[in-house]
Design an enzyme around this catalytic site. Sequence first.
Site, mmCIF file in Angstrom:
data_model
loop_
_atom_site.group_PDB
_atom_site.id
_atom_site.type_symbol
_atom_site.label_atom_id
_atom_site.label_comp_id
_atom_site.label_asym_id
_atom_site.label_seq_id
_atom_site.Cartn_x
_atom_site.Cartn_y
_atom_site.Cartn_z
ATOM 1 C CG ASN A 178 -18.531 -24.974 26.428
ATOM 2 O OD1 ASN A 178 -18.635 -25.915 27.508
ATOM 3 N ND2 ASN A 178 -17.988 -23.881 26.614
ATOM 4 C CB ILE A 179 -16.406 -29.578 22.173
ATOM 5 C CG1 ILE A 179 -17.593 -30.801 23.070
ATOM 6 C CG2 ILE A 179 -15.214 -30.732 22.082
ATOM 7 C CD1 ILE A 179 -18.139 -31.848 22.391
ATOM 8 C CD GLU A 180 -13.779 -23.265 24.915
ATOM 9 O OE1 GLU A 180 -12.594 -23.020 25.423
ATOM 10 O OE2 GLU A 180 -14.635 -22.453 25.084
ATOM 11 C CB CYS A 212 -22.467 -23.799 21.508
ATOM 12 S SG CYS A 212 -21.811 -22.238 21.056
ATOM 13 C CD GLU A 221 -26.371 -23.370 23.806
ATOM 14 O OE1 GLU A 221 -25.172 -23.672 23.515
ATOM 15 O OE2 GLU A 221 -26.513 -22.356 24.374
ATOM 16 C CB CYS A 262 -23.887 -18.028 20.174
ATOM 17 S SG CYS A 262 -23.912 -19.451 19.164
HETATM 18 N N1 THU Z 1 -20.992 -21.250 24.701
HETATM 19 C C1 THU Z 1 -21.836 -22.370 24.445
HETATM 20 O O1 THU Z 1 -21.657 -23.551 24.451
HETATM 21 N N2 THU Z 1 -23.323 -21.844 24.724
HETATM 22 C C2 THU Z 1 -23.821 -20.641 24.877
HETATM 23 O O2 THU Z 1 -25.037 -20.464 25.013
HETATM 24 C C3 THU Z 1 -22.557 -19.511 24.622
HETATM 25 C C4 THU Z 1 -21.497 -19.750 24.391
HETATM 26 C C5 THU Z 1 -19.552 -21.837 24.631
HETATM 27 C C6 THU Z 1 -18.661 -21.315 23.288
HETATM 28 C C7 THU Z 1 -17.277 -21.368 23.925
HETATM 29 O O3 THU Z 1 -16.614 -22.568 24.119
HETATM 30 C C8 THU Z 1 -17.593 -20.598 25.383
HETATM 31 O O4 THU Z 1 -18.911 -20.703 25.567
HETATM 32 C C9 THU Z 1 -17.233 -19.055 25.288
HETATM 33 O O5 THU Z 1 -17.766 -18.448 24.383
#
Ligand code: THU
Length: 138
Positions: free
Chosen positions: A42-44, A53, A55, A91
């Site tokens: 995941n890259i925020e 996310c 995935e 998600c």
């Molecule tokens: N996130 C994912 O990368 N994959 C998931 O299956 C659930 C949530 C990430 C999004 C965000 O960066 C962090 O987790 C919290 O929601």
Amino acid sequence: MTRSELISHALQARKQSYSPYSHFAVGAALLSKDGRLYTGCNIENAAYTPSNCAERTAFFKAVSEGVREFSAIAIVGGPEGADTLALCAPCGVCRQVMMEFCDPKTFEVILAKDPQHYEIFTLEQILPMGFGPKDLEK
Ligand code: THU
């Protein structure tokens, strides 16, 4: 590649997670039908909504390299620095992206705590009555 190996790759990818806002680190390892591996984390973003996310990072890496057929994805996620992980479910947006490129009856979504502890779901199980490319045919 075994499921345990795929999970190990997801755990490695999780180490690259850029999650300074949620402190929730996720890794994914996507296996194509021809045996190629695409990992993602995941890259925020400071503006929040551009966050991606793990995935989708893996899917978009693969598709951007011309690969569109997949057999399985392993997903691991949990609070940064956690000693043990609980299962982390994808998600809704990521499930929909899977629906675009995967057969819901056979694509395996492997939710893992570690390489020895995991559960396997088909995409259809986690996205019942999913809307996909076939619905736009005819
Ligand atoms: N996130 C994912 O990368 N994959 C998931 O299956 C659930 C949530 C990430 C999004 C965000 O960066 C962090 O987790 C919290 O929601």
